[in-house]
Every structure is written in C-alpha cells, then in structure tokens.
Design a protein around this motif. Structure first.
Motif, PDB file in Angstrom:
ATOM      1  N   ALA A  10      -1.955  14.967   7.796  1.00  0.00           N
ATOM      2  CA  ALA A  10      -1.969  15.967   6.722  1.00  0.00           C
ATOM      3  C   ALA A  10      -2.203  15.228   5.422  1.00  0.00           C
ATOM      4  O   ALA A  10      -1.979  14.020   5.344  1.00  0.00           O
ATOM      5  CB  ALA A  10      -0.625  16.691   6.679  1.00  0.00           C
ATOM      6  N   PHE A  11      -2.655  15.948   4.411  1.00  0.00           N
ATOM      7  CA  PHE A  11      -2.866  15.305   3.118  1.00  0.00           C
ATOM      8  C   PHE A  11      -1.570  15.367   2.325  1.00  0.00           C
ATOM      9  O   PHE A  11      -1.040  16.450   2.065  1.00  0.00           O
ATOM     10  CB  PHE A  11      -4.006  15.965   2.348  1.00  0.00           C
ATOM     11  N   VAL A  12      -1.051  14.220   1.968  1.00  0.00           N
ATOM     12  CA  VAL A  12       0.248  14.182   1.292  1.00  0.00           C
ATOM     13  C   VAL A  12       0.116  13.741  -0.164  1.00  0.00           C
ATOM     14  O   VAL A  12      -0.801  13.000  -0.526  1.00  0.00           O
ATOM     15  CB  VAL A  12       1.251  13.265   2.039  1.00  0.00           C
ATOM     16  N   LEU A  20       1.436   9.107  -4.762  1.00  0.00           N
ATOM     17  CA  LEU A  20       0.190   9.589  -4.144  1.00  0.00           C
ATOM     18  C   LEU A  20      -0.326  10.833  -4.861  1.00  0.00           C
ATOM     19  O   LEU A  20       0.462  11.698  -5.258  1.00  0.00           O
ATOM     20  CB  LEU A  20       0.420   9.920  -2.664  1.00  0.00           C
ATOM     21  N   ASP A  21      -1.633  10.908  -4.969  1.00  0.00           N
ATOM     22  CA  ASP A  21      -2.224  11.983  -5.753  1.00  0.00           C
ATOM     23  C   ASP A  21      -3.160  12.874  -4.958  1.00  0.00           C
ATOM     24  O   ASP A  21      -3.625  12.516  -3.880  1.00  0.00           O
ATOM     25  CB  ASP A  21      -3.060  11.386  -6.896  1.00  0.00           C
ATOM     26  N   GLU A  24       0.840  -1.206   0.000  1.00  0.00           N
ATOM     27  CA  GLU A  24       0.000   0.000   0.000  1.00  0.00           C
ATOM     28  C   GLU A  24       0.872   1.251   0.000  1.00  0.00           C
ATOM     29  O   GLU A  24       1.978   1.248   0.544  1.00  0.00           O
ATOM     30  CB  GLU A  24      -0.879   0.030   1.255  1.00  0.00           C
ATOM     31  N   ASP A  25       0.344   2.324  -0.572  1.00  0.00           N
ATOM     32  CA  ASP A  25       1.035   3.612  -0.483  1.00  0.00           C
ATOM     33  C   ASP A  25       0.908   4.190   0.921  1.00  0.00           C
ATOM     34  O   ASP A  25       1.883   4.583   1.545  1.00  0.00           O
ATOM     35  CB  ASP A  25       0.495   4.602  -1.533  1.00  0.00           C
ATOM     36  N   ILE A  26      -0.335   4.221   1.419  1.00  0.00           N
ATOM     37  CA  ILE A  26      -0.587   4.872   2.710  1.00  0.00           C
ATOM     38  C   ILE A  26      -1.770   4.194   3.395  1.00  0.00           C
ATOM     39  O   ILE A  26      -2.711   3.774   2.726  1.00  0.00           O
ATOM     40  CB  ILE A  26      -0.856   6.389   2.503  1.00  0.00           C
ATOM     41  N   VAL A  27      -1.686   4.058   4.695  1.00  0.00           N
ATOM     42  CA  VAL A  27      -2.823   3.558   5.470  1.00  0.00           C
ATOM     43  C   VAL A  27      -3.319   4.717   6.320  1.00  0.00           C
ATOM     44  O   VAL A  27      -2.588   5.257   7.147  1.00  0.00           O
ATOM     45  CB  VAL A  27      -2.451   2.344   6.340  1.00  0.00           C
ATOM     46  N   ASP A  28      -4.569   5.080   6.053  1.00  0.00           N
ATOM     47  CA  ASP A  28      -5.157   6.268   6.672  1.00  0.00           C
ATOM     48  C   ASP A  28      -6.230   5.801   7.671  1.00  0.00           C
ATOM     49  O   ASP A  28      -5.908   5.498   8.824  1.00  0.00           O
ATOM     50  CB  ASP A  28      -5.724   7.125   5.531  1.00  0.00           C
ATOM     51  N   THR A  29      -7.483   5.692   7.241  1.00  0.00           N
ATOM     52  CA  THR A  29      -8.505   5.158   8.158  1.00  0.00           C
ATOM     53  C   THR A  29      -8.294   3.668   8.412  1.00  0.00           C
ATOM     54  O   THR A  29      -8.732   3.139   9.426  1.00  0.00           O
ATOM     55  CB  THR A  29      -9.922   5.346   7.565  1.00  0.00           C
ATOM     56  N   GLY A  30      -7.669   2.989   7.456  1.00  0.00           N
ATOM     57  CA  GLY A  30      -7.450   1.548   7.568  1.00  0.00           C
ATOM     58  C   GLY A  30      -8.572   0.733   6.932  1.00  0.00           C
ATOM     59  O   GLY A  30      -8.500  -0.489   6.876  1.00  0.00           O
ATOM     60  N   LEU A  31      -9.602   1.416   6.424  1.00  0.00           N
ATOM     61  CA  LEU A  31     -10.774   0.707   5.898  1.00  0.00           C
ATOM     62  C   LEU A  31     -10.457  -0.071   4.621  1.00  0.00           C
ATOM     63  O   LEU A  31     -10.907  -1.204   4.446  1.00  0.00           O
ATOM     64  CB  LEU A  31     -11.912   1.707   5.645  1.00  0.00           C
ATOM     65  N   THR A  32      -9.676   0.539   3.742  1.00  0.00           N
ATOM     66  CA  THR A  32      -9.300  -0.160   2.505  1.00  0.00           C
ATOM     67  C   THR A  32      -8.483  -1.400   2.840  1.00  0.00           C
ATOM     68  O   THR A  32      -8.746  -2.497   2.322  1.00  0.00           O
ATOM     69  CB  THR A  32      -8.454   0.765   1.596  1.00  0.00           C
ATOM     70  N   LYS A  87      -0.533   6.792   8.555  1.00  0.00           N
ATOM     71  CA  LYS A  87      -1.112   8.024   9.118  1.00  0.00           C
ATOM     72  C   LYS A  87      -2.072   7.605  10.234  1.00  0.00           C
ATOM     73  O   LYS A  87      -3.279   7.521  10.031  1.00  0.00           O
ATOM     74  CB  LYS A  87      -1.858   8.770   8.008  1.00  0.00           C
TER      75      LYS A  87
HETATM   76  P1  IMP Z   1      -7.829   4.391   3.956  1.00  0.00           P
HETATM   77  O1  IMP Z   1      -8.516   5.596   4.547  1.00  0.00           O
HETATM   78  O2  IMP Z   1      -6.820   3.811   4.915  1.00  0.00           O
HETATM   79  O3  IMP Z   1      -8.843   3.378   3.503  1.00  0.00           O
HETATM   80  O4  IMP Z   1      -7.023   4.898   2.695  1.00  0.00           O
HETATM   81  C1  IMP Z   1      -7.572   4.787   1.407  1.00  0.00           C
HETATM   82  C2  IMP Z   1      -6.702   5.373   0.340  1.00  0.00           C
HETATM   83  O5  IMP Z   1      -6.846   6.774   0.390  1.00  0.00           O
HETATM   84  C3  IMP Z   1      -5.198   5.151   0.421  1.00  0.00           C
HETATM   85  O6  IMP Z   1      -4.774   3.915  -0.086  1.00  0.00           O
HETATM   86  C4  IMP Z   1      -4.721   6.288  -0.476  1.00  0.00           C
HETATM   87  O7  IMP Z   1      -4.783   5.901  -1.835  1.00  0.00           O
HETATM   88  C5  IMP Z   1      -5.726   7.382  -0.164  1.00  0.00           C
HETATM   89  N1  IMP Z   1      -5.158   8.341   0.790  1.00  0.00           N
HETATM   90  C6  IMP Z   1      -5.299   8.381   2.133  1.00  0.00           C
HETATM   91  N2  IMP Z   1      -4.625   9.421   2.675  1.00  0.00           N
HETATM   92  C7  IMP Z   1      -4.040  10.047   1.624  1.00  0.00           C
HETATM   93  C8  IMP Z   1      -3.185  11.206   1.516  1.00  0.00           C
HETATM   94  O8  IMP Z   1      -2.793  11.879   2.486  1.00  0.00           O
HETATM   95  N3  IMP Z   1      -2.794  11.525   0.240  1.00  0.00           N
HETATM   96  C9  IMP Z   1      -3.169  10.827  -0.869  1.00  0.00           C
HETATM   97  N4  IMP Z   1      -3.949   9.744  -0.807  1.00  0.00           N
HETATM   98  C10 IMP Z   1      -4.387   9.365   0.426  1.00  0.00           C
END
Ligand code: IMP
Ligand code: MG
Length: 180
Positions: free
Chosen positions: A153-155, A160-161, A101-109, A133
């Motif tokens: 922060a949004f990166v 990442l886009d 994965e590029d980034i784990v944010d909420t973790g839902l994906t 994150k």
């Molecule tokens: P999730 O919230 O963990 O399910 O993340 C879902 C997807 O959102 C990640 O795999 C990224 O592709 C995208 N994402 C989350 N945070 C960022 C960010 O800061 N920059 C760009 N893409 C993000």
C-alpha cells in the motif's frame, strides 16, 4: 488543520509502536557498533524523521551525513534509473557506514546506493530501513535492520510523503485514495 490534512489516511503504525520499535532497533545497532565509530548516511528526504529519532536512542559514537536521490520516471513507478541529487560531504573510505532509508519498495534505490557506496571502499556497509514493502521488490535487497514489514500500500507520515505532503504526521498511515 491537522484533522483536515489527515482525511483519507488510515493509521497503519501508531506513534507508540514506532517509538517502541525504534528503541529496539537502536539497542541492536548500539550493541553491534559498540567498539566502532559509526557513520549514518540518511537518504533524503524521507529518512530524516526516522533518523532523528533513531540517533537519539543510540549510545555508540555516531556521525551523520546525507545523500539525496531521485528516480527517473512517473511518481508512483520507478523506472529503475536512480540519480544522486546530493552527495556526501565526507569520504566513506575506511568508515563503518550504515545507510538509513525510510522504506524499501522495489529495492532499486537501495541497490544503486549500495553499489555507489561500496565502490568508495567503506570498512563496512549495512542497511537500516524503517519500513520494508517486499511485495513490489524487483531486485534482491537484504536489510540488516528493519522496523516493520508492511503490505503493498502507499504509506505516508513519519517522514514519508505523497507529493511532498504528510511528512509531519507522527504515525505511518495508508493513503486511501492517492490522487483524488
Ligand atoms: P524503491 O522503489 O525501493 O527504489 O523506493 C524508492 C523511494 O520511493 C523510497 O525511498 C521512498 O522515498 C519512496 N517510496 C516507496 N514506497 C513509498 C510509499 O509507500 N510511500 C512514500 N514513499 C514511498
Ligand atoms: Mg527514500
């Protein structure tokens, strides 16, 4: 052109730091999978740059495949529902799978993908993410390998886009005024 595109983006992780850390991660992965055939599964699109660099530092047997996902809802907020837009070309049954994965944010994906892949009975299933994150985490997600823990922060950059832009930057930066 390059300068213009980078306006409003503040460097968070330099190209040099990315390179050094990815070499360390590759060394760890190579060691852990030394006697196994590894199937790396990249989550499109964000992971393609990271995965391309990571794989070139591995010295274990590795194959690659990709999955695509979208989460329903607005672009900056995940509703928690994930949909697979591209599935694997091969079976993962009995394989040693490393999800990239590029980034784990909420973790839902990640949780959705792990549940999906686990049902297909791989021999093992681990997770490797470049960025973690943790501030916005909504579900427990444990990463077996991670590159950097970043603030809330949004990166963009390095795959990442924001609205499909900035994937080609060779560093990770914070987008200072998204939407402006
Ligand atoms: P999730 O919230 O963990 O399910 O993340 C879902 C997807 O959102 C990640 O795999 C990224 O592709 C995208 N994402 C989350 N945070 C960022 C960010 O800061 N920059 C760009 N893409 C993000
Ligand atoms: Mg992603």
């Amino acid at each position: 052109m390059r300068l213009l595109r980078q306006r409003g983006i503040k460097e968070l992780i330099s190209a040099e730091k990315l390179d050094k850390r990815i070499q360390e991660m590759a060394a760890e992965i190579s060691k852990d999978y030394a006697n196994q055939e590894l199937l790396m599964v990249g989550v499109l699109k964000g992971s393609f740059v990271f995965m391309a660099d990571l794989i070139r530092h591995l010295n274990c047997d590795v194959e690659v495949d990709f999955m695509g996902t979208v989460s329903y809802g607005a672009s900056t907020k995940s509703s928690g529902e994930v949909r697979i837009t591209k599935d694997l070309e091969q079976s993962v049954a009995g394989r040693h799978v490393l999800l990239v994965e590029d980034i784990v944010d909420t973790g839902l994906t990640l949780r959705y993908l792990l549940d999906t892949l686990r049902n297909r009975q791989p021999a093992s299933l681990r997770v490797c993410a470049l960025l973690d994150k943790p501030a916005r985490r909504r579900v427990r997600a444990s990463l077996d390998y991670y590159g950097f823990i970043i603030p809330n922060a949004f990166v963009v950059g390095y795959g990442l886009d924001y609205a499909q832009k900035f994937r080609g930057l060779n560093f990770v930066g914070v987008l200072e005024n998204p939407g402006s």
